[in-house]
Design an enzyme around this catalytic site. Sequence first.
Site, PDB file in Angstrom:
ATOM      1  CB  ALA A 144      -5.929  -0.356   7.725  1.00  0.00           C
ATOM      2  CE  LYS A 191      -4.377  -1.307   1.993  1.00  0.00           C
ATOM      3  NZ  LYS A 191      -5.284  -1.037   3.104  1.00  0.00           N
ATOM      4  CG  ASP A 206      -8.462   1.203   3.290  1.00  0.00           C
ATOM      5  OD1 ASP A 206      -9.269   0.396   2.793  1.00  0.00           O
ATOM      6  OD2 ASP A 206      -7.247   0.971   3.409  1.00  0.00           O
ATOM      7  CB  ALA A 244      -0.420   3.651  14.346  1.00  0.00           C
TER       8      ALA A 244
HETATM    9  N1  LIG Z   1     -12.043  -3.809   5.987  1.00  0.00           N
HETATM   10  C1  LIG Z   1     -11.258  -3.261   5.104  1.00  0.00           C
HETATM   11  O1  LIG Z   1     -11.703  -2.721   4.053  1.00  0.00           O
HETATM   12  C2  LIG Z   1      -9.786  -3.217   5.396  1.00  0.00           C
HETATM   13  C3  LIG Z   1      -8.968  -2.326   4.712  1.00  0.00           C
HETATM   14  C4  LIG Z   1      -7.605  -2.298   5.006  1.00  0.00           C
HETATM   15  C5  LIG Z   1      -7.077  -3.169   5.939  1.00  0.00           C
HETATM   16  N2  LIG Z   1      -7.903  -4.032   6.584  1.00  0.00           N
HETATM   17  C6  LIG Z   1      -7.344  -4.945   7.598  1.00  0.00           C
HETATM   18  O2  LIG Z   1      -6.701  -4.169   8.589  1.00  0.00           O
HETATM   19  C7  LIG Z   1      -5.644  -4.919   9.183  1.00  0.00           C
HETATM   20  C8  LIG Z   1      -4.360  -4.079   9.232  1.00  0.00           C
HETATM   21  O3  LIG Z   1      -3.954  -3.793   7.918  1.00  0.00           O
HETATM   22  P1  LIG Z   1      -2.790  -2.722   7.627  1.00  0.00           P
HETATM   23  O4  LIG Z   1      -2.758  -2.546   6.160  1.00  0.00           O
HETATM   24  O5  LIG Z   1      -2.941  -1.525   8.484  1.00  0.00           O
HETATM   25  O6  LIG Z   1      -1.499  -3.524   8.109  1.00  0.00           O
HETATM   26  P2  LIG Z   1      -0.100  -2.895   8.603  1.00  0.00           P
HETATM   27  O7  LIG Z   1       0.173  -1.623   7.914  1.00  0.00           O
HETATM   28  O8  LIG Z   1       0.874  -4.014   8.491  1.00  0.00           O
HETATM   29  O9  LIG Z   1      -0.352  -2.549  10.147  1.00  0.00           O
HETATM   30  C9  LIG Z   1      -0.548  -3.588  11.072  1.00  0.00           C
HETATM   31  C10 LIG Z   1      -0.970  -3.018  12.405  1.00  0.00           C
HETATM   32  O10 LIG Z   1      -1.203  -4.120  13.291  1.00  0.00           O
HETATM   33  C11 LIG Z   1      -0.301  -4.027  14.410  1.00  0.00           C
HETATM   34  N3  LIG Z   1       0.141  -5.371  14.793  1.00  0.00           N
HETATM   35  C12 LIG Z   1       0.526  -6.356  13.947  1.00  0.00           C
HETATM   36  N4  LIG Z   1       0.879  -7.453  14.663  1.00  0.00           N
HETATM   37  C13 LIG Z   1       0.721  -7.123  15.978  1.00  0.00           C
HETATM   38  C14 LIG Z   1       0.939  -7.829  17.196  1.00  0.00           C
HETATM   39  N5  LIG Z   1       1.381  -9.086  17.215  1.00  0.00           N
HETATM   40  N6  LIG Z   1       0.659  -7.187  18.362  1.00  0.00           N
HETATM   41  C15 LIG Z   1       0.196  -5.893  18.363  1.00  0.00           C
HETATM   42  N7  LIG Z   1      -0.011  -5.185  17.232  1.00  0.00           N
HETATM   43  C16 LIG Z   1       0.255  -5.795  16.048  1.00  0.00           C
HETATM   44  C17 LIG Z   1       0.842  -3.170  13.913  1.00  0.00           C
HETATM   45  O11 LIG Z   1       1.511  -2.627  15.034  1.00  0.00           O
HETATM   46  P3  LIG Z   1       3.061  -2.120  14.892  1.00  0.00           P
HETATM   47  O12 LIG Z   1       2.957  -0.766  14.233  1.00  0.00           O
HETATM   48  O13 LIG Z   1       3.524  -2.036  16.289  1.00  0.00           O
HETATM   49  O14 LIG Z   1       3.773  -3.120  14.050  1.00  0.00           O
HETATM   50  C18 LIG Z   1       0.090  -2.136  13.079  1.00  0.00           C
HETATM   51  O15 LIG Z   1      -0.560  -1.193  13.905  1.00  0.00           O
HETATM   52  C19 LIG Z   1      -5.524  -6.194   8.347  1.00  0.00           C
HETATM   53  O16 LIG Z   1      -6.231  -7.211   8.993  1.00  0.00           O
HETATM   54  C20 LIG Z   1      -6.230  -5.828   7.061  1.00  0.00           C
HETATM   55  O17 LIG Z   1      -6.755  -6.952   6.398  1.00  0.00           O
HETATM   56  C21 LIG Z   1      -9.241  -4.066   6.337  1.00  0.00           C
END
Ligand SMILES: NC(=O)c1ccc[n+]([C@@H]2O[C@H](COP(=O)([O-])OP(=O)(O)OC[C@H]3O[C@@H](n4cnc5c(N)ncnc54)[C@H](OP(=O)(O)O)[C@@H]3O)[C@@H](O)[C@H]2O)c1
Length: 262
Positions: free
Chosen positions: A137, A72, A109, A134
């Site tokens: 998404a 992204k 989003d 943070a």
């Molecule tokens: N519904 C929708 O349309 C939609 C759209 C976009 C995304 N999503 C979903 O949103 C979720 C996040 O996506 P993203 O793109 O934001 O991913 P990302 O950029 O990789 O961010 C992941 C987030 O999760 C946290 N995290 C990951 N593993 C963790 C753990 N073991 N303990 C605590 N925090 C943890 C990360 O914290 P750190 O910063 O500390 O690593 C960060 O805040 C995914 O499940 C995705 O499928 C849904």
Amino acid sequence: MEITGKTKIMFVLADPIDHVRASAVLNAYFQSIGDDVAASPLHVLPADLGAVLASIRRMRNVVGFGVTIPHKTCVIEHLDETTPAAALIGAVNFVKRTVDGRLIGDNLDARGFVASLAQHQIAVRGRKVLQVGAGGAGRATAFGLAEAGVRELTIMNRDGAKAHALAEAVSQRYPETKVSAGRAEARAFDLVVNTTSLGMKADDPLPLDIEGVGPDTAVSDIIVTPEVTRLLARAAAQGARTVGGKPMLDAQMALVARFIAR
Ligand SMILES: NC(=O)c1ccc[n+]([C@@H]2O[C@H](COP(=O)([O-])OP(=O)(O)OC[C@H]3O[C@@H](n4cnc5c(N)ncnc54)[C@H](OP(=O)(O)O)[C@@H]3O)[C@@H](O)[C@H]2O)c1
């Protein structure tokens, strides 16, 4: 669905690919509105992203593509243009391919998220919101919530520096919203939002403690699969109103159709 030479093609680029649901949602949506568009998941490793995008520029029946984890943010350097929303969020989730092969990125989003809350009668204007996460998404939902007029936004994240940086960026753009970073008790908020990936796997711990949360608090989890995460199941059992990530994705489909229209 019959795919012919007249069908407009879309992709959804991701790595890993197994969890991707957006292409199925796109296909169902375009079929429901009678548009001849078909989408397929495309497994693209980060190192290959530039080469794949250079090829897509030359694929004349491709109208656009979605991008998800981990592309992204890094996709931006390969695009010709990004919309103001995508630039603000610093991430792109849909790209339009113009007839002359230019690539324009947008981020839907935030608008999809806010629309999904509205569809579930969860008000945000003037409310107090706790957001966990943070990442890409989380950046979108935080800007979306501020744009929608939340009164207070607290951002909690495993990497605290990222939560602080996001709080600072949102606060600068939306000074009327009181934005802070740090840990907080979920029960003190009108709305709690999980934007972390914790909950995608069955054995993941809850992304936050929701002890004491009840009917006065709404709980949103933007994870798409499973549709009902452990967090949502727990919140519902405690009497909270809940909304999952599928409605957020569904709400983006009409926006995608408008965005890729040539
Ligand atoms: N519904 C929708 O349309 C939609 C759209 C976009 C995304 N999503 C979903 O949103 C979720 C996040 O996506 P993203 O793109 O934001 O991913 P990302 O950029 O990789 O961010 C992941 C987030 O999760 C946290 N995290 C990951 N593993 C963790 C753990 N073991 N303990 C605590 N925090 C943890 C990360 O914290 P750190 O910063 O500390 O690593 C960060 O805040 C995914 O499940 C995705 O499928 C849904």
